[in-house]
Design an enzyme around this catalytic site. Sequence first.
Site, PDB file in Angstrom:
ATOM      1  N   GLU A 243       0.828  -1.212   0.000  1.00  0.00           N
ATOM      2  CA  GLU A 243       0.000   0.000   0.000  1.00  0.00           C
ATOM      3  C   GLU A 243       0.866   1.267   0.000  1.00  0.00           C
ATOM      4  O   GLU A 243       1.868   1.348   0.711  1.00  0.00           O
ATOM      5  CB  GLU A 243      -0.886  -0.018   1.248  1.00  0.00           C
ATOM      6  CG  GLU A 243      -1.776   1.200   1.406  1.00  0.00           C
ATOM      7  CD  GLU A 243      -2.472   1.240   2.752  1.00  0.00           C
ATOM      8  OE1 GLU A 243      -3.439   2.007   2.883  1.00  0.00           O
ATOM      9  OE2 GLU A 243      -2.051   0.501   3.673  1.00  0.00           O
TER      10      GLU A 243
ATOM     11  N   LYS B 281      -9.637   2.771  -3.086  1.00  0.00           N
ATOM     12  CA  LYS B 281     -10.154   2.227  -1.833  1.00  0.00           C
ATOM     13  C   LYS B 281     -11.578   2.732  -1.605  1.00  0.00           C
ATOM     14  O   LYS B 281     -11.874   3.918  -1.752  1.00  0.00           O
ATOM     15  CB  LYS B 281      -9.238   2.638  -0.676  1.00  0.00           C
ATOM     16  CG  LYS B 281      -9.550   1.932   0.644  1.00  0.00           C
ATOM     17  CD  LYS B 281      -8.499   2.268   1.697  1.00  0.00           C
ATOM     18  CE  LYS B 281      -8.739   1.498   2.992  1.00  0.00           C
ATOM     19  NZ  LYS B 281      -7.722   1.820   4.013  1.00  0.00           N
TER      20      LYS B 281
ATOM     21  N   CYS C  50      -5.565  -2.340   2.646  1.00  0.00           N
ATOM     22  CA  CYS C  50      -5.398  -2.236   4.093  1.00  0.00           C
ATOM     23  C   CYS C  50      -6.552  -2.909   4.831  1.00  0.00           C
ATOM     24  O   CYS C  50      -6.844  -4.067   4.603  1.00  0.00           O
ATOM     25  CB  CYS C  50      -5.230  -0.767   4.491  1.00  0.00           C
ATOM     26  SG  CYS C  50      -4.709  -0.528   6.210  1.00  0.00           S
TER      27      CYS C  50
END
Length: 533
Positions: free
Chosen positions: A290, A354, A407
Amino acid sequence: MEWLAGKVMLLSGWSRIALAVFAGAIGALALPPFGIFATLFISFTLLVWLIDGSTGNPGGGAASRLRAAFVIGWLFGFGYFVANLWWLGNALLVDAEEFAWALPLAVFGLPAYLAIFYGLATALARAVWSDGIGRLAALAAAFGVAEWLRSFVLTGFPWNAIAYGAMPVPLMMQSDAVLGIFGVTVLAVFVFSAPALFGTGKGKIIGLAFAVLLAAAHVGFGAWRLNVADEKLASGDGKKTTIRIVQPMIDQAQKLDDTNRTEIFEEHLRLTAAPLKDGEARPDIVVWPETSVPFILTENPDALARIAEVLEDGQVLVTGAVRSENAGVGVAPRYYNSIYVIDSDGQITSAADKVHLVPYGEYVPYESILASLGITEAIAMPGGFTAASSRSLLTLPGGALLYPLICYEAIFPGEIGPDVERTSAILNVTNDGWFGATPGPYQHFQQARLRAVENGMFLIRGANTGISAVVDPFGRVVQGLGYNQKGVIDASIGGKYILYWSNSSRRWYFWLVVAFMSLIAVSSRLSFNSRAN
């Protein structure tokens, strides 16, 4: 054990408070990196006895009993969450000068909020409490509903649901494929509560036999599923894809220092080009964690050119990066936590943003309300990202698809939709360097690998400081790098385990299990009332 149960039930004052907090805290040892699941038998046995003694004020009626049970559940939850989430404070110490003031909120504030769900669970269970196995069933159903609520209320945070303590190793993970995290929680709480029957004789034989049956089915199903695992994977189309995962082990403080950007980028490239071991195939896909790229790639053609120099013909880089988007004249650009697919010509061929952002980590919820109340410190917390409106799949050259989770999206079972069936693997990129050498990275990894089990998919996980791994559809680590280890993982993936259960069916099975336990609880309560009259 009746004498011990009696002592616990009759506790009052600080002794009662301390035991409730201890009962929750010791249960945290069931979670990674410890995995001592037997501690949950102590936790829930004590909790049952404490609820047995939650009679409320004399003459206070049902409301008083429910309040007393809520307090016990809240204390239990507070101990549990402080013990398993204390490491969140480490993220605030990375830039201590700016954010150390928020340390108590992370270490005690979040657990205090999450404990409300466990308080609601014990209060709900107390409403149909009885003196036999019905009270265990009531507690099990109530905890399942509480964990389900915790997964979406106020954006949700289902971290360290009770079920994770019941699934420390692949042998004990397979039930998750059928029942999901919340269904497993229901049955796990019943089993973990069963020793309480030794202290209260009624229903002992039936309750313990049922608990043993559930535990045997849990382990037995896991053994059967793992026994056929390799055969099922081998029956696929035979196509293999070779993955290289880069784990650069960049200290978070270094990542925040703008002067280190070029060095960080070059370190990723050096590891990408590291020589293969004898007999290993050239990677088809290279994965960086990430936000690995320390600048906006679309504004830095030289960086894309450097990537093209390092990649061999036909190779692809899949990397976490920050993406910017022009929002219009006079309007600040939007920033997204993204994943890019970059080919060997240095071209960005696919991207995904995301969807589920971290509150107060990537954005500030209710910012305008907080501003109007003058709570400026919270608004100054790290953030600045925009959430994607929907999830995009990553398309690789040749048409293969990856299902991206960035994440902590990996802790939400519901973040994986039905289109996962069209993909070759689940991809989880993360940066757990924020949390240092604490239980956090280990807990995060366990939750991510269970998404592989639930969906019958390989998991490709790239983490900045670890834990990076390739995990098969049964939760087994094919290749991995532990926390704080610099290096690369080279592994092949291929084959899916065709599941008979989907996320939709798991939701139905969860509610069927809740209904079954609720039926036992209500029937026991009615029988209890009948005997009392």
